[in-house]
Design an enzyme around this catalytic site. Structure first.
Site, short mmCIF file in Angstrom:
data_model
loop_
_atom_site.label_atom_id
_atom_site.label_comp_id
_atom_site.label_asym_id
_atom_site.label_seq_id
_atom_site.Cartn_x
_atom_site.Cartn_y
_atom_site.Cartn_z
N ASP A 26 -47.07 -33.66 8.78
CA ASP A 26 -47.77 -34.98 8.60
C ASP A 26 -49.15 -34.92 8.85
O ASP A 26 -49.66 -33.99 9.58
CB ASP A 26 -47.15 -35.86 9.75
CG ASP A 26 -47.63 -37.31 9.44
OD1 ASP A 26 -47.85 -37.73 8.28
OD2 ASP A 26 -47.61 -38.09 10.47
N ASN A 74 -40.63 -41.18 0.53
CA ASN A 74 -41.97 -40.82 -0.23
C ASN A 74 -42.17 -41.67 -1.54
O ASN A 74 -43.22 -41.29 -2.11
CB ASN A 74 -42.19 -39.60 0.09
CG ASN A 74 -42.58 -39.00 1.38
OD1 ASN A 74 -42.28 -37.81 1.79
ND2 ASN A 74 -42.96 -40.05 2.31
#
Length: 248
Positions: A26, A74
């Site tokens: 991330d 996503n």
């Protein structure tokens, strides 16, 4: 004299390494934004970090490395960003295939790959087939993966087997149910690392992380390096893992 001013190298005990490390990669977008770069540049930098960390894990003796590459959520990102992520993955797989005989890395993909392009699915199948003969570090790439989706699919498949008479409800155990997961046959992670300052699992390995040690750091993923992994391993080795028991 200069050596007196060098920072002390972080060390860990080689006989107490986590067997399985999982990482939520991330911070790519924020890394790029800090440098006034497009988000795609952050993903490219993050891909290079993944290569380095995977190599380091292999070198120090980690048996399993699982990375969260692309979640079921996503797909909500801009089309250009999604395309870039898939392009980077395809590039990595081509490189991995070329180096597989040398590196002896075993690769497995966790997630629903049916939504991926035919070319990428074929590349994934080729990668897994070629790597099946190796017994080095196993790199698990979570692609179009969501833990709730994984658990739901496992429940559906178990129900199908039960309806077909292959199993009965009173025989269900955690071990049997685990065999219906994408991660069947893979030991649960000992440690889950999340860089970037976020402090949550974000639908990652919820079933498998029941007793995983969690490690969070503010370092953005593209800046995560071998020394940062050393810090995480040291933190892991300093913890008392009791699995619900009491300290001896």
């Amino acid at each position: 004299m200069l050596s007196l001013f060098r920072k002390k190298k972080h060390t860990w005990e080689p006989d107490r390494l986590p067997r399985h490390i999982a990482i939520i990669m991330d911070g790519n977008g924020r890394w790029a934004a800090k440098r006034a770069l497009p988000r795609t540049a952050g993903h490219a930098a993050g891909a290079e970090t993944f290569r380095r960390i995977a190599t380091y894990c292999k070198d120090i003796g980690i048996e399993y490395l699982t990375i969260y590459a692309f979640s079921t959520e996503n797909w909500k990102r801009p089309d250009g960003e999604v395309s870039k992520i898939m392009e980077l993955l395809e590039k990595y797989l081509h490189e991995a295939i070329a180096k597989m005989e040398r590196d002896k890395v075993k690769m497995k993909f966790l997630g629903d790959t049916t939504l991926l392009s035919p070319g990428l699915r074929a590349l994934i199948a080729e990668t897994q087939e070629l790597s099946d003969k190796f017994d080095g570090v196993q790199v698990n790439i979570c692609l179009n993966y969501g833990s709730r989706d994984e658990i739901m699919r496992a429940a559906e498949h178990y129900a199908e087997d039960m309806i077909a008479g292959r199993l009965s409800a009173d025989k269900l155990t955690e071990e049997i149910f685990s065999n219906y997961m994408f991660s069947a046959g893979i030991p649960d992670p000992d440690m889950i690392i999340r860089p970037s300052g976020e402090v949550r699992l974000s639908n990652f390995l919820l079933w498998q992380s029941a007793y995983a040690e969690l490690y969070f750091t503010d370092v953005l993923w593209p800046d995560f390096n071998e020394r940062e992994l050393d810090r995480a391993i040291i933190s892991f080795q300093e913890r008392d893992r009791r699995y619900g028991g009491i300290k001896k």
